[in-house]
Structure formats: C-alpha cells, structure tokens
Write a protein that holds these residues in place. Sequence first.
Motif, PDB file in Angstrom:
ATOM      1  N   LYS A 166      67.009  67.617   7.441  1.00 23.18           N
ATOM      2  CA  LYS A 166      65.750  67.099   6.903  1.00 23.18           C
ATOM      3  C   LYS A 166      64.569  67.740   7.625  1.00 23.18           C
ATOM      4  O   LYS A 166      64.552  67.830   8.855  1.00 23.18           O
ATOM      5  N   GLY A 167      63.605  68.223   6.844  1.00 27.65           N
ATOM      6  CA  GLY A 167      62.435  68.868   7.412  1.00 27.65           C
ATOM      7  C   GLY A 167      62.601  70.358   7.633  1.00 27.65           C
ATOM      8  O   GLY A 167      61.636  71.070   7.914  1.00 27.65           O
ATOM      9  N   ARG A 168      63.835  70.858   7.529  1.00 24.56           N
ATOM     10  CA  ARG A 168      64.082  72.300   7.727  1.00 24.56           C
ATOM     11  C   ARG A 168      64.595  72.969   6.447  1.00 24.56           C
ATOM     12  O   ARG A 168      64.312  74.144   6.222  1.00 24.56           O
ATOM     13  N   PHE A 169      65.350  72.243   5.638  1.00 23.46           N
ATOM     14  CA  PHE A 169      65.925  72.793   4.406  1.00 23.46           C
ATOM     15  C   PHE A 169      65.204  72.200   3.204  1.00 23.46           C
ATOM     16  O   PHE A 169      64.778  71.036   3.227  1.00 23.46           O
ATOM     17  N   THR A 170      65.118  72.989   2.134  1.00 25.69           N
ATOM     18  CA  THR A 170      64.519  72.531   0.886  1.00 25.69           C
ATOM     19  C   THR A 170      65.405  72.934  -0.279  1.00 25.69           C
ATOM     20  O   THR A 170      65.689  74.125  -0.450  1.00 25.69           O
ATOM     21  N   ILE A 171      65.830  71.958  -1.052  1.00 25.06           N
ATOM     22  CA  ILE A 171      66.620  72.235  -2.256  1.00 25.06           C
ATOM     23  C   ILE A 171      65.676  72.262  -3.448  1.00 25.06           C
ATOM     24  O   ILE A 171      64.725  71.475  -3.529  1.00 25.06           O
ATOM     25  N   SER A 172      65.941  73.184  -4.364  1.00 29.22           N
ATOM     26  CA  SER A 172      65.141  73.270  -5.584  1.00 29.22           C
ATOM     27  C   SER A 172      66.034  73.782  -6.708  1.00 29.22           C
ATOM     28  O   SER A 172      67.155  74.213  -6.470  1.00 29.22           O
ATOM     29  N   ARG A 173      65.513  73.735  -7.918  1.00 34.79           N
ATOM     30  CA  ARG A 173      66.285  74.185  -9.071  1.00 34.79           C
ATOM     31  C   ARG A 173      65.373  74.790 -10.108  1.00 34.79           C
ATOM     32  O   ARG A 173      64.190  74.452 -10.188  1.00 34.79           O
ATOM     33  N   ASP A 216      65.146  76.987   6.712  1.00 31.66           N
ATOM     34  CA  ASP A 216      64.227  77.461   7.744  1.00 31.66           C
ATOM     35  C   ASP A 216      64.621  76.899   9.103  1.00 31.66           C
ATOM     36  O   ASP A 216      65.374  75.925   9.189  1.00 31.66           O
ATOM     37  N   SER A 217      64.098  77.504  10.148  1.00 33.27           N
ATOM     38  CA  SER A 217      64.368  77.057  11.519  1.00 33.27           C
ATOM     39  C   SER A 217      65.867  76.872  11.742  1.00 33.27           C
ATOM     40  O   SER A 217      66.314  75.845  12.272  1.00 33.27           O
ATOM     41  N   LEU A 218      66.614  77.869  11.356  1.00 33.34           N
ATOM     42  CA  LEU A 218      68.077  77.760  11.442  1.00 33.34           C
ATOM     43  C   LEU A 218      68.557  77.657  12.873  1.00 33.34           C
ATOM     44  O   LEU A 218      67.990  78.271  13.792  1.00 33.34           O
ATOM     45  N   LYS A 219      69.611  76.865  13.044  1.00 26.31           N
ATOM     46  CA  LYS A 219      70.220  76.632  14.345  1.00 26.31           C
ATOM     47  C   LYS A 219      71.671  77.111  14.308  1.00 26.31           C
ATOM     48  O   LYS A 219      72.277  77.182  13.233  1.00 26.31           O
ATOM     49  N   PRO A 220      72.252  77.392  15.464  1.00 29.22           N
ATOM     50  CA  PRO A 220      73.671  77.775  15.471  1.00 29.22           C
ATOM     51  C   PRO A 220      74.575  76.746  14.782  1.00 29.22           C
ATOM     52  O   PRO A 220      75.560  77.117  14.149  1.00 29.22           O
TER      53      PRO A 220
END
Length: 115
Positions: free
Chosen positions: A65-72, A84-88
């Motif tokens: 939440k707050g880093r990923f965005t789903i759309s269609r 965004d702001s990907l983590k290991p």
Amino acid sequence: QVQFVESGGGLVQPGGSLRLSCAASGFSFSVYTMSWYRQAPGKEREFVATITGIDGRTNYADSVKGRFTISRDNAKNMVYLQMDSLKPDDAAVYYCRSPGFPEVWGQGTLVTVSP
C-alpha cells in the motif's frame, strides 16, 4: 478460453520501479474484477492488489500500500501494476487473475530486486 499473459518483469535495484502488464482474453473483461498475486521462492502465493470491473475500485495488501498502483484499460483488456520504491522483499513471480475464474493462472512474470 480464458487466458492471462503477464509481462514487464525484470531486474531492478532497490528503490526502483517497474510496470507489469497483463493481457486478458476469452471473457467479458470490463465487468470482472482483476487481481495481482505474487509468489516468492519457498513462500505461499499471496494477494497483492485488486481492481473491480466497472467502477475501478482498488484494494491493496498492506505490504504494498502506497507503493504499488493497480489500474486497467477495459478497451484493451489490460490490467497493470505500477510498482514503485521496490524492496528486496518484493522479488517474486507476479501473476494476474480474475476471481471470476479462480482456476485460471497465467505463466507469471519474474521480478528481481537486487543491488
């Protein structure tokens, strides 16, 4: 028949971004909820995000939440996941699916997060 084809995975450094795509076919895409799931090595497959069909309401796992965005894009029968702001800990094979067809999974797309 119902089919999902994921793409867009790759290697990214921590803090980087990727956009995953999923092409859906074989059903009336616009009215169905679509979801992203992921599975890391040695772990259970887990829910990431979902978006409803007509009104596009979204819901996310707390971990993204707050880093990923789903759309269609209903005109193209496509669903996307902007990460965004990907983590290991985000490294996994990512899958899209529809709860309306729970037995159908795509081949997935691999996301690797590493320096």
